[in-house]
Scaffold this active site. Sequence first.
Site, PDB file in Angstrom:
ATOM      1  N   CYS A  15     -92.317   7.205 -22.108  1.00  0.00           N
ATOM      2  CA  CYS A  15     -93.320   6.162 -21.888  1.00  0.00           C
ATOM      3  C   CYS A  15     -92.842   4.806 -22.431  1.00  0.00           C
ATOM      4  CB  CYS A  15     -94.657   6.588 -22.480  1.00  0.00           C
ATOM      5  SG  CYS A  15     -96.057   5.633 -21.844  1.00  0.00           S
ATOM      6  N   HIS A  42     -95.465  11.893 -19.275  1.00  0.00           N
ATOM      7  CA  HIS A  42     -95.614  12.593 -20.560  1.00  0.00           C
ATOM      8  C   HIS A  42     -95.312  14.080 -20.395  1.00  0.00           C
ATOM      9  CE1 HIS A  42     -97.289   9.510 -23.294  1.00  0.00           C
ATOM     10  NE2 HIS A  42     -97.559   8.917 -22.147  1.00  0.00           N
ATOM     11  N   GLU A  65     -94.904  16.274 -22.521  1.00  0.00           N
ATOM     12  CA  GLU A  65     -95.586  17.129 -23.508  1.00  0.00           C
ATOM     13  C   GLU A  65     -96.973  17.532 -23.041  1.00  0.00           C
ATOM     14  OE1 GLU A  65     -97.620  13.384 -24.119  1.00  0.00           O
ATOM     15  OE2 GLU A  65     -95.495  13.865 -23.788  1.00  0.00           O
TER      16      GLU A  65
END
Length: 398
Positions: free
Chosen positions: A281, A365, A367
Amino acid sequence: MTPSPWTKTSPTAVLVFADGTVIEGHGIGATGQAQAEVCFNTALTGYQEILTDPSYLGQIVTFTFPHIGNIGANGEDIEDLTPAARIGAVGAIFKADITAPSSYRSAGHFDQWLKSRGIIGLTGVDTRALTAWIRENGAPNAVIAHDPDGNFDLDALKALASGWSGLEGLDLAKDATSGQSSTWTEGPWVWDQGYGDAPEATAHIVAIDYGIKRNILRLFAGLGCKVTVVPATASAEDVLALKPDGVFLSNGPGDPAATGIYAVPVIQKLIDSGIPLFGICLGHQILALALGGTTVKMHQGHHGANHPVKDFTTGKVEIVSMNHGFAVDGTSLPEGVDETHVSLFDGTNCGLRLVGKPVFSVQHHPEASPGPQDSHYLFRRFMNMVRERKGEPALAER
């Protein structure tokens, strides 16, 4: 003053745009007022993770899904590193009123949780109509205000909204960073067990915290990493003195060009060191700047847990979680820097790698938290760069 197409009688909260448009509704959460940019998020769940994501600092989140908050709140689904600092979204906009919690994981009512976080909420809004307006006109600057007595000086609120500078040119990473070094040891969440201890560490990762999310750290720990978190303003000498096997550049809020003023020289020195480097990001955007690329402010941004991205290195399409209002200009990447991922919504850049060096990053993202786990393999890809440098066998990317 422009009449609102989203009017509700007896308002106890309002959203006032810089152009004078007023959206009325029922206030929940914290009282007071906040200046911010209004964006929309298309995720169906994961509202705690969204609202506590430090990347949302300086923003008001409009949820397109109508029923938000009805499963309550708990202490596990939080993403900011220091909850006491309450770094994340300053406001939230909902379609339906919040009902009593209905989840076995709930530890309290969502309204009370919003109060504890200092987040101003506005319910009773046609969030789909608001979303359509943002898609047409771009993310506006606005003031969200909540007063249980319904006393609002709309002219003053309009002046505050129009007087706010907006996110362009703002370095918010200094506000979002934890501000001190720390060690992370908590592993990923396991259903019905919660967060466990990480396995014995076999590698040392230094994470530069521009507004880092907890689940990033958990996934590193789950792969056998000792993770040292350092502030956004850490120097290259500070990082290298910790003798890392790899360096991670975190997500975060604000304009990457503003944060890049002090972050880019650090990243350039880390690249020259030959240590594997991975960014997500804001970390991706600043890495692009360090490599000679440029970034741009997006019309409406990407915020949601259902965005399709293509990985050119595998040929696969992944559904990913996104949260960003700035993007790397893919056409600005110099020779020797490959574009590895693109958004299939609008073709914007979502990843890059430095040819011949263990350096790469992605805009989305991987994760998740909240969102799909299609891109978890990127953490293993990074760990394989670390392991190769250490002369260790590779992990399977899955």
